[in-house]
Design a protein around this motif. Structure first.
Motif, short mmCIF file in Angstrom:
data_model
loop_
_atom_site.label_atom_id
_atom_site.label_comp_id
_atom_site.label_asym_id
_atom_site.label_seq_id
_atom_site.Cartn_x
_atom_site.Cartn_y
_atom_site.Cartn_z
N ALA A 57 45.91 34.81 39.05
CA ALA A 57 44.68 35.46 39.52
C ALA A 57 44.13 34.78 40.76
CB ALA A 57 43.64 35.46 38.40
N GLN A 113 43.78 36.53 44.32
CA GLN A 113 42.48 36.51 45.00
C GLN A 113 42.62 35.96 46.42
OE1 GLN A 113 40.06 34.14 42.24
NE2 GLN A 113 38.58 35.82 42.22
N TRP A 148 35.54 40.44 36.95
CA TRP A 148 36.71 40.16 36.11
C TRP A 148 36.38 40.44 34.64
CZ3 TRP A 148 41.46 38.88 37.96
CH2 TRP A 148 41.54 38.53 39.31
N SER A 159 38.12 39.79 30.81
CA SER A 159 39.18 39.09 30.11
C SER A 159 38.75 38.83 28.67
CB SER A 159 39.47 37.75 30.80
OG SER A 159 40.44 37.03 30.07
N ILE A 204 37.77 33.43 32.65
CA ILE A 204 36.60 33.88 33.42
C ILE A 204 35.96 32.72 34.17
CG2 ILE A 204 34.23 34.79 33.21
CD1 ILE A 204 36.30 36.97 32.90
N ASN A 253 30.66 38.68 36.08
CA ASN A 253 31.77 38.69 35.14
C ASN A 253 31.34 38.97 33.72
OD1 ASN A 253 33.70 38.11 37.09
ND2 ASN A 253 33.23 35.94 36.98
#
Length: 183
Positions: free
Chosen positions: A47, A51, A64, A66, A72, A82
């Motif tokens: 990730a 990014q 995000w 998750s 996170i 988030n």
């Protein structure tokens, strides 16, 4: 244009990162990035790399989701944008047109209740088109309906002509079968 631009950014800036490059090219759809890895550590590494590569082209991934709080916090620490889902929670969120249940990590559909079975070609076609499935998970069911619609067309049935009773029975059966997608 945005998708092609993101892919171009990936190929221009991700040459040294084959996994991240592949992830951007194959797992980015519109403005959603959907990925999975065997471990949280691999997810964090990928990730962050994705990014960084996309940021080179001024594409900034945010919001995000998750089922890992560790992920996170590592990917975007301190962001109020988030959302994290507990593995014990069964709250669903919509991803790429389908619903994700983080507690069981499965994708599901929400097929609307069909009270009246339409009796025309245009009616059944509109109900078939209502099954939104961009990833093709429901294709084994939906393709049968599309073949049946094509048969109606090749027999010369116009859009507003009534379908015959045998065909109406087939469509009733099909509409019952697609309710399984809710499960």
């Amino acid at each position: 244009i945005a998708i092609e631009t993101a892919r171009r950014v990936a190929t221009d800036h991700g040459q040294g990162e084959p996994e991240a490059l592949d992830a951007i090219l194959k797992k980015l759809y519109m403005d959603d990035y959907l990925d999975s890895t065997p471990t949280v550590e691999e997810a964090i590494t990928r990730a962050k790399t994705v990014q960084r590569i996309l940021a080179e082209g001024d594409f900034h991934l945010r919001k995000w989701l998750s089922n890992s709080q560790q992920f996170i916090e590592a990917v975007d620490p301190g962001s109020s944008m988030n959302v994290s889902y507990s593995l014990m929670s069964d709250n669903e969120t919509k991803i790429l047109g389908v619903y994700w249940k983080p507690s069981s990590d499965i994708l599901t559909f929400h097929v609307a209740e069909l009270k009246d079975i339409p009796s025309t070609r245009v009616g059944v076609a509109s109900k078939v088109a209502g099954v939104y499935d961009p990833l093709g998970f429901a294709a084994p069911l939906v393709v049968k309906a599309k073949i049946k619609l094509r048969e109606l067309d090749t027999r010369g049935l116009s859009w507003h002509d009534l379908i015959n009773p045998e065909e109406k029975d087939w469509w009733k059966s099909w509409f019952q079968a697609i309710k399984v997608l809710n499960e």
